[in-house]
Scaffold this active site. Structure first.
Site, PDB file in Angstrom:
ATOM      1  N   PHE A   6       1.794   1.291   6.476  1.00 48.89           N
ATOM      2  CA  PHE A   6       0.565   1.910   5.968  1.00 48.89           C
ATOM      3  C   PHE A   6      -0.430   0.809   5.611  1.00 48.89           C
ATOM      4  CE2 PHE A   6      -2.286   3.719   2.787  1.00 48.89           C
ATOM      5  CZ  PHE A   6      -2.682   4.866   3.440  1.00 48.89           C
TER       6      PHE A   6
ATOM      7  N   LYS B 228      -4.617  -2.735  -4.899  1.00 49.88           N
ATOM      8  CA  LYS B 228      -3.950  -1.971  -5.963  1.00 49.88           C
ATOM      9  C   LYS B 228      -3.857  -2.681  -7.334  1.00 49.88           C
ATOM     10  CE  LYS B 228      -1.782   1.632  -3.314  1.00 49.88           C
ATOM     11  NZ  LYS B 228      -1.557   1.484  -1.877  1.00 49.88           N
TER      12      LYS B 228
ATOM     13  N   ASP C  61       0.325  -7.468   4.586  1.00 45.26           N
ATOM     14  CA  ASP C  61      -0.365  -6.491   3.751  1.00 45.26           C
ATOM     15  C   ASP C  61       0.410  -6.360   2.448  1.00 45.26           C
ATOM     16  OD1 ASP C  61      -1.300  -4.272   2.449  1.00 45.26           O
ATOM     17  OD2 ASP C  61      -1.371  -2.986   4.219  1.00 45.26           O
TER      18      ASP C  61
HETATM   19  C1  LIG Z   1      -2.386   1.735  -0.694  1.00 47.40           C
HETATM   20  C2  LIG Z   1      -2.217   0.821   0.449  1.00 47.40           C
HETATM   21  C3  LIG Z   1      -3.293   0.516   1.303  1.00 47.40           C
HETATM   22  C4  LIG Z   1      -4.640   1.182   1.193  1.00 47.40           C
HETATM   23  O1  LIG Z   1      -5.309   0.825   0.035  1.00 47.40           O
HETATM   24  P1  LIG Z   1      -6.619   1.664  -0.398  1.00 47.40           P
HETATM   25  O2  LIG Z   1      -7.079   0.974  -1.633  1.00 47.40           O
HETATM   26  O3  LIG Z   1      -6.162   3.067  -0.615  1.00 47.40           O
HETATM   27  O4  LIG Z   1      -7.570   1.580   0.718  1.00 47.40           O
HETATM   28  C5  LIG Z   1      -3.093  -0.413   2.300  1.00 47.40           C
HETATM   29  N1  LIG Z   1      -1.897  -1.000   2.466  1.00 47.40           N
HETATM   30  C6  LIG Z   1      -0.847  -0.727   1.674  1.00 47.40           C
HETATM   31  C7  LIG Z   1       0.451  -1.441   1.900  1.00 47.40           C
HETATM   32  C8  LIG Z   1      -0.954   0.199   0.654  1.00 47.40           C
HETATM   33  O5  LIG Z   1       0.097   0.496  -0.115  1.00 47.40           O
END
Ligand SMILES: *Cc1c(COP(=O)(O)O)cnc(C)c1O
Length: 410
Positions: free
Chosen positions: A139, A253, A224
């Site tokens: 994700f 986050k 990420d």
């Molecule tokens: C939550 C998340 C995102 C997206 O972040 P947003 O602030 O919602 O755009 C991207 N990568 C990972 C691994 C995430 O957990």
């Protein structure tokens, strides 16, 4: 008391229906506790999906926010500002990175990372080197580029033609990457632990293999760390324990501990390709967000805090194990630091939502990661006492569900 004109049903009237929020509306929080409109108390083991890393209403964050609020909120990127420079310095001093780009969300940080990888390849190797390799169940956010890189077609289908040349492979499967990666690959993007995809840890051998294959094919390795970064796994960033250094890392986050901010970190050699005018954002790096994130960084990046994360992980695992010994609902407990997944066994397949709802009934906020995994991502500074109280509530919720299920089966 809260505003009684504002009810959950108003959501259905005035909000786009892309979310399905719980019936209760939280109105205030303190540390790892939250209260709703009728003053019911909840223990929060979610920290806003790995965001409020220091709990709610942390006094030092409030102070950082209000001090900055009195001075300067926004100046645009026509100027730089002190909080942004100070935060960038901290990130550079404490990671592999030499350069920082600030954005407002995880998706935007990943968007910048993917654009940077494409641009580096374009500048250095020409128009052919555009392939991005990503992984199923990964994700990376909801912009069209990042959601297409994400490994769930249901999130990216139905919006017309997708950004091209993104290939998906099985996570933790090095041999399939070995077969597919080529000199046309410009980047491999992955999470050092798949959060949304089910709290699935990376195999360190896979991580090291990705690094070696990226080096071999001049592809950039993008980690990420939007969910895993800023202390979540008990390291400042998860890569630090994997003996793998990425070329680009994204953080969001927990970075602002509840205030929206994101960052893309990289080396000077790559960063130089985003020359003046190639990329930008209005709000990225604004003084307000950076002031809060700077304070959060200092509070999180201490040995005591990070060691506490690992210790509390064990405490939660012990309680989950004890619940499982009594009720046999989980087939696996996995994760790292304070990002823990409890995978439901065959008997409870697809029922994660029911555990989530019953926990809320008991005054406990937890998360799910897909239909089969309960996810726990409390604040890094949650007290042992609240963990224990929270686990008692979880035990009651599990007990109720197991009894309900037994009754259905009679
Ligand atoms: C939550 C998340 C995102 C997206 O972040 P947003 O602030 O919602 O755009 C991207 N990568 C990972 C691994 C995430 O957990």
């Amino acid at each position: 008391m809260s505003n009684t004109q504002i009810t959950r049903s108003l959501f259905d009237q005035v909000m786009v229906p892309n979310y399905a929020p719980l019936d209760m509306i939280p109105v205030r929080g303190e540390g790892s506790r939250v209260w709703d409109q009728v003053d019911k108390e909840y223990i929060d083991l979610t920290s806003g999906i790995s965001v409020n890393a220091l709990g709610h209403a942390h006094p030092e964050l409030i102070e950082a926010l209000t001090e900055q609020a009195k001075k300067l909120w926004h100046v645009s990127n026509i100027y730089t500002n002190e909080p942004a420079l100070s935060l960038a310095q901290k990130l550079v001093d404490n990671t592999f990175a030499e350069k920082v780009f600030f954005a407002n969300s995880g998706a935007e940080a990943n968007e910048a990372a993917l654009k940077l990888a494409r641009r580096v390849a374009f500048d250095q190797y020409g128009i052919e080197k555009t392939e991005i390799i990503a992984f199923y169940q990964g994700f990376h956010g909801r912009t069209f580029f990042t959601v297409t890189a994400g490994g769930q077609a249901t999130y990216s289908d139905g919006f017309g033609p997708k950004p091209a040349d993104i290939t998906h492979l099985e996570y933790n499967d090095l041999s399939s990457l070995e077969k597919v990666i080529s000199d046309k690959t410009c980047a491999v993007i992955l999470e050092p632990l798949q959060g949304e995809g089910g709290v699935l840890p990376i195999d360190p051998v896979f991580a090291q293999g990705v690094r070696a294959l990226c080096d071999k094919h001049n592809a950039l390795m993008i980690f990420d760390e939007v969910q895993t970064g800023m202390g979540r796994t008990g390291n400042l960033f998860a890569y630090m324990e994997l003996e793998v250094v990425p070329d680009i890392l994204t953080s969001a986050k927990s970075l602002g501990a509840g205030f929206p901010i994101a960052a893309m970190l990289t080396k000077t050699d790559f960063a130089k390709h985003l020359s003046v005018g190639t990329h930008g954002t209005t709000f990225g790096g604004n003084p307000l967000a950076c002031a809060v994130a700077g304070k959060a960084f200092d509070l999180i990046n201490t040995e005591t805090m990070l060691a506490g994360v690992k210790r509390k992980e064990q405490l939660i695992r012990q309680h989950l194990q004890a619940i499982n010994d009594e009720f046999s609902v989980f087939k696996e407990i996995r994760g790292a630091g304070l990002l823990i997944g409890a995978v439901l066994n065959e008997q409870y397949q697809g029922q994660a939502k029911a555990f989530f709802l019953e926990s809320a009934q008991q005054g406990l906020l937890i998360l799910v990661a897909g239909a089969n995994v309960l996810r726990f991502a409390p604040a890094l500074n949650i007290s042992d006492d609240l963990i224990i109280q929270g686990m008692l509530k979880l035990k009651q919720a599990v007990k109720n569900i197991v009894h309900n299920n037994d009754n259905k089966n009679i």
